[in-house]
Design a protein around this motif. Structure first.
Motif, PDB file in Angstrom:
ATOM      1  N   VAL A 125       0.866  -1.194   0.000  1.00 37.15           N
ATOM      2  CA  VAL A 125       0.000   0.000   0.000  1.00 37.15           C
ATOM      3  C   VAL A 125       0.895   1.233   0.000  1.00 37.15           C
ATOM      4  CG1 VAL A 125      -1.782   1.286   1.237  1.00 37.15           C
ATOM      5  CG2 VAL A 125      -1.819  -1.220   1.248  1.00 37.15           C
ATOM      6  N   TRP A 126       0.652   2.168  -0.931  1.00 34.74           N
ATOM      7  CA  TRP A 126       1.385   3.420  -0.979  1.00 34.74           C
ATOM      8  C   TRP A 126       0.490   4.484  -1.598  1.00 34.74           C
ATOM      9  CZ3 TRP A 126       1.873  -0.454  -4.456  1.00 34.74           C
ATOM     10  CH2 TRP A 126       1.786  -0.144  -5.800  1.00 34.74           C
ATOM     11  N   ASP A 127       0.936   5.722  -1.550  1.00 35.77           N
ATOM     12  CA  ASP A 127       0.168   6.860  -2.061  1.00 35.77           C
ATOM     13  C   ASP A 127       0.814   7.401  -3.335  1.00 35.77           C
ATOM     14  OD1 ASP A 127      -1.670   6.781  -0.010  1.00 35.77           O
ATOM     15  OD2 ASP A 127      -0.462   8.065   1.297  1.00 35.77           O
ATOM     16  N   ASN A 128      -0.047   7.716  -4.302  1.00 31.20           N
ATOM     17  CA  ASN A 128       0.385   8.373  -5.533  1.00 31.20           C
ATOM     18  C   ASN A 128      -0.244   9.763  -5.560  1.00 31.20           C
ATOM     19  OD1 ASN A 128       0.879   9.242  -8.193  1.00 31.20           O
ATOM     20  ND2 ASN A 128       0.713   7.165  -9.014  1.00 31.20           N
ATOM     21  N   PRO A 129       0.564  10.815  -5.356  1.00 28.49           N
ATOM     22  CA  PRO A 129      -0.027  12.166  -5.264  1.00 28.49           C
ATOM     23  C   PRO A 129      -0.570  12.683  -6.594  1.00 28.49           C
ATOM     24  CG  PRO A 129       2.371  12.288  -5.218  1.00 28.49           C
ATOM     25  CD  PRO A 129       2.020  10.837  -5.156  1.00 28.49           C
ATOM     26  N   PHE A 130      -0.264  12.004  -7.691  1.00 28.72           N
ATOM     27  CA  PHE A 130      -0.767  12.470  -8.985  1.00 28.72           C
ATOM     28  C   PHE A 130      -2.155  11.914  -9.298  1.00 28.72           C
ATOM     29  CE2 PHE A 130       3.919  12.298  -9.417  1.00 28.72           C
ATOM     30  CZ  PHE A 130       4.145  13.656  -9.539  1.00 28.72           C
ATOM     31  N   ILE A 131      -2.695  11.104  -8.411  1.00 33.01           N
ATOM     32  CA  ILE A 131      -4.038  10.557  -8.606  1.00 33.01           C
ATOM     33  C   ILE A 131      -4.952  11.168  -7.549  1.00 33.01           C
ATOM     34  CG2 ILE A 131      -5.445   8.470  -8.628  1.00 33.01           C
ATOM     35  CD1 ILE A 131      -3.017   6.906  -9.471  1.00 33.01           C
ATOM     36  N   ILE A 162     -17.922   7.622  -7.785  1.00 30.86           N
ATOM     37  CA  ILE A 162     -16.940   6.537  -7.888  1.00 30.86           C
ATOM     38  C   ILE A 162     -15.811   6.819  -6.901  1.00 30.86           C
ATOM     39  CG2 ILE A 162     -15.261   5.395  -9.389  1.00 30.86           C
ATOM     40  CD1 ILE A 162     -17.070   5.947 -11.743  1.00 30.86           C
ATOM     41  N   ASN A 163     -15.666   5.947  -5.932  1.00 33.36           N
ATOM     42  CA  ASN A 163     -14.629   6.120  -4.905  1.00 33.36           C
ATOM     43  C   ASN A 163     -13.400   5.243  -5.139  1.00 33.36           C
ATOM     44  OD1 ASN A 163     -16.108   7.974  -3.261  1.00 33.36           O
ATOM     45  ND2 ASN A 163     -17.352   6.239  -2.538  1.00 33.36           N
ATOM     46  N   LYS A 164     -13.542   4.153  -5.883  1.00 36.69           N
ATOM     47  CA  LYS A 164     -12.438   3.211  -6.047  1.00 36.69           C
ATOM     48  C   LYS A 164     -12.472   2.657  -7.462  1.00 36.69           C
ATOM     49  CE  LYS A 164     -11.521   0.450  -2.651  1.00 36.69           C
ATOM     50  NZ  LYS A 164     -11.581  -0.678  -1.700  1.00 36.69           N
ATOM     51  N   LEU A 165     -11.265   2.467  -8.006  1.00 34.66           N
ATOM     52  CA  LEU A 165     -11.120   1.918  -9.349  1.00 34.66           C
ATOM     53  C   LEU A 165     -10.080   0.797  -9.334  1.00 34.66           C
ATOM     54  CD1 LEU A 165     -10.970   5.186 -11.502  1.00 34.66           C
ATOM     55  CD2 LEU A 165     -12.893   3.613 -11.321  1.00 34.66           C
ATOM     56  N   THR A 166     -10.174  -0.064 -10.305  1.00 35.95           N
ATOM     57  CA  THR A 166      -9.139  -1.071 -10.532  1.00 35.95           C
ATOM     58  C   THR A 166      -8.413  -0.729 -11.822  1.00 35.95           C
ATOM     59  OG1 THR A 166     -10.702  -2.498 -11.695  1.00 35.95           O
ATOM     60  CG2 THR A 166     -10.400  -2.891  -9.344  1.00 35.95           C
ATOM     61  N   ILE A 167      -7.087  -0.646 -11.726  1.00 35.14           N
ATOM     62  CA  ILE A 167      -6.252  -0.256 -12.860  1.00 35.14           C
ATOM     63  C   ILE A 167      -5.201  -1.337 -13.055  1.00 35.14           C
ATOM     64  CG2 ILE A 167      -4.706   1.520 -13.782  1.00 35.14           C
ATOM     65  CD1 ILE A 167      -6.096   3.562 -12.052  1.00 35.14           C
ATOM     66  N   TYR A 196      -5.919  -1.645  -6.750  1.00 35.62           N
ATOM     67  CA  TYR A 196      -7.055  -0.838  -6.326  1.00 35.62           C
ATOM     68  C   TYR A 196      -6.562   0.581  -6.043  1.00 35.62           C
ATOM     69  CZ  TYR A 196      -9.923  -5.001  -5.691  1.00 35.62           C
ATOM     70  OH  TYR A 196     -10.643  -6.145  -5.906  1.00 35.62           O
ATOM     71  N   VAL A 197      -7.256   1.556  -6.604  1.00 35.12           N
ATOM     72  CA  VAL A 197      -6.915   2.969  -6.428  1.00 35.12           C
ATOM     73  C   VAL A 197      -8.151   3.693  -5.937  1.00 35.12           C
ATOM     74  CG1 VAL A 197      -6.030   5.052  -7.534  1.00 35.12           C
ATOM     75  CG2 VAL A 197      -5.267   2.805  -8.325  1.00 35.12           C
ATOM     76  N   ASN A 198      -8.016   4.418  -4.818  1.00 28.87           N
ATOM     77  CA  ASN A 198      -9.155   5.197  -4.328  1.00 28.87           C
ATOM     78  C   ASN A 198      -9.026   6.644  -4.762  1.00 28.87           C
ATOM     79  OD1 ASN A 198      -7.252   6.310  -2.654  1.00 28.87           O
ATOM     80  ND2 ASN A 198      -8.064   5.429  -0.765  1.00 28.87           N
ATOM     81  N   SER A 199     -10.008   7.442  -4.414  1.00 31.63           N
ATOM     82  CA  SER A 199     -10.067   8.821  -4.888  1.00 31.63           C
ATOM     83  C   SER A 199      -8.976   9.705  -4.294  1.00 31.63           C
ATOM     84  CB  SER A 199     -11.440   9.420  -4.566  1.00 31.63           C
ATOM     85  OG  SER A 199     -11.664   9.391  -3.159  1.00 31.63           O
ATOM     86  N   GLU A 200      -8.330   9.276  -3.220  1.00 29.24           N
ATOM     87  CA  GLU A 200      -7.269  10.060  -2.593  1.00 29.24           C
ATOM     88  C   GLU A 200      -5.881   9.645  -3.068  1.00 29.24           C
ATOM     89  OE1 GLU A 200      -7.841   9.625   1.544  1.00 29.24           O
ATOM     90  OE2 GLU A 200      -9.697  10.811   1.592  1.00 29.24           O
ATOM     91  N   GLY A 201      -5.815   8.732  -4.015  1.00 24.34           N
ATOM     92  CA  GLY A 201      -4.521   8.321  -4.560  1.00 24.34           C
ATOM     93  C   GLY A 201      -3.848   7.186  -3.820  1.00 24.34           C
TER      94      GLY A 201
END
Length: 456
Positions: free
Chosen positions: A94-100, A110-115, A143-148
């Motif tokens: 689990v980590w954060d991507n600030p560009f998302i 939509i709160n969560k996506l699968t990429i 899994y990517v949520n709306s906060e990256g």
């Protein structure tokens, strides 16, 4: 004017910085025009996909925090000869991507996506004890949520090196380690943390491992050391996995048959030594035990010297010693019944003391080959002197034959010989009993010692 110029310069500088920061923050927010009820337009994340070759940070002086956890779902094999543990793990990163970043309210809730994981930057976390290439299946998603925040679940078949101690086989416990670290990123670029507590990892792994295999999970502990390679410092998380072997298979197939054979060998001492059946029976039993060891050799570890091998060697040695004792007693009985040698005075006194201690002091000393003491009527398979005397010619018949003195001397010699035979037979029985008790004492002490070592 000169005093107002610095103020104007400061104002324009603040305005420029605020505009840059505002534009920068807007560039990190994903446009929701590509979101609808039917899915998401990949073009909305194209800017993020183009950055997958770089570590996703706004400031490269700030390290990326990667939280790690795993689930041990199966213990496939433990190779004691190669010192390898083969297991199946689910590694969670689990980590954060600030560009998302997007606003769920503006993006049709939509709160969560699968990429696809191939389109995003992934941390290069690996297990240092792994001795095989990564066999992760392709086409995994994240899994990517709306906060990256990105969650990446990675199934892994891990063949790791483990220092195995098989001395207490099959009641052994092993402690193996899984050390998670990064190939490239030092502590200045990547910091590792825990996504779950250790007790949660342990409970989840125990619930998933439901197969009644050879090994069971005892517990998991962790440590957070740092690894220094040259001038580079790498962050690590080390998990200590304790597993225990289920000994039921080996107890039923190895220990129980061996115990039965040793028990039968012990009971064979109750066979009469005079019958001559004890030695062939023990030889047959010894051959059967060797065949048993050859058949069960595949269940034993191929390397090292486990305690169970010492136990089998001890049982085999005891059976050989019991056979040698039987041969010795058979030799004594054969010697006693054929040509009994004169019994030494000390041996006769010892025999009297062991059989009847009260009469030991009142017994007169022997002269030459004259034997006194136990009557042959107390001994098995011996003819009484009266019967022997009855079979000898009477005094009248001896006088008619013209040799009364020689007949009387021959009769006394036969009686004396029967007394001597009886004493040697009784000595043989006494030695048989003594050696049997020593055998039992050594067998019991050996079994107790082995059991105590296994319990520790």
């Amino acid at each position: 004017m000169e005093g107002g110029w610095p103020l104007m310069r400061s104002f324009f500088l603040c305005l420029t910085v605020s505009l840059l920061l505002q534009g920068r923050g807007d560039s990190f927010t994903i446009n929701c025009s590509g979101f609808d009820q039917n899915g998401v337009d990949p073009a909305a994340f194209q800017a993020v996909f183009d950055r997958k070759a770089f570590r996703p940070v706004i400031n490269y002086s700030i390290p990326t925090h990667v939280n790690i956890s795993f689930t041990l779902s199966a213990i496939l094999e433990v190779n004691a000869q190669l010192q390898l543990l083969t297991s199946f793990l689910w590694m969670d990163l689990v980590w954060d991507n600030p560009f998302i970043n997007w606003n769920p309210k503006e993006c049709v809730d939509i709160n969560k996506l699968t990429i696809s994981a191939e389109k995003l930057w992934l941390p290069d976390i690996f297990i240092m004890e792994s001795m095989d290439v990564d066999q992760t299946p392709p086409g995994l998603t994240v899994y990517v949520n709306s906060e990256g925040r990105i969650k990446y679940d990675k199934p892994m078949r891990v063949t790791s090196i483990c220092n195995l101690d098989i001395f207490y086989f099959p009641f052994d416990q092993q402690n193996c380690t899984f050390t998670f670290s990064s190939f490239l990123y030092t502590v200045d670029s990547m910091v590792l943390g825990m996504d779950k507590e250790v007790w949660e990892i342990t409970d989840t792994s125990r619930n998933i491992i439901q197969t009644q295999g050879e090994w069971e999970l005892l517990g998991i502990n962790k440590a957070t050391p740092k690894m220094l390679v040259g001038s580079n410092l790498y962050d690590q998380i080390m998990f200590y996995v304790a597993i225990r072997r289920r000994p039921t298979l080996y107890v039923i197939n190895l220990l129980v048959p061996s115990g039965f054979l040793v028990a039968i060998d012990t009971l064979s001492f109750y066979l009469p030594a005079e019958s001559g059946n004890r030695a062939p029976f023990k030889i047959t039993l010894l051959l059967g035990y060797n065949v048993f060891l050859l058949m069960m050799n595949d269940l034993l570890p191929a390397s090292g010297t486990p305690l169970i091998s010492v136990y089998f060697a001890l049982c085999l040695s005891l059976m050989v010693v019991s056979l040698m004792e039987t041969i010795f007693i058979t030799y004594l009985l054969q010697l006693a019944t054929s040509e009994p040698p004169p019994m030494p005075q000390w041996l006769h006194s010892l025999l009297l003391h062991c059989t009847n201690p009260r009469k030991c002091c009142s017994t007169a000393s022997q002269e030459g080959n004259k034997v006194l003491g136990v009557t042959p009527t107390q001994l098995p398979d011996l003819k009484e002197p009266v019967e022997l005397v009855g079979k000898m010619p009477s005094s009248g018949e001896a006088e008619l034959n013209g040799c009364p003195e020689s007949t009387r001397a021959q009769q006394e010699h036969e009686v004396q010989k029967q007394h001597l035979v009886g004493l040697w037979v009784q000595f043989s029985h006494m030695m048989d009993t003594l050696l049997f008790r020593l055998y039992l004492l050594f067998l019991a002490s050996s079994i107790v010692t082995v059991v105590v070592l296994w319990n520790t």
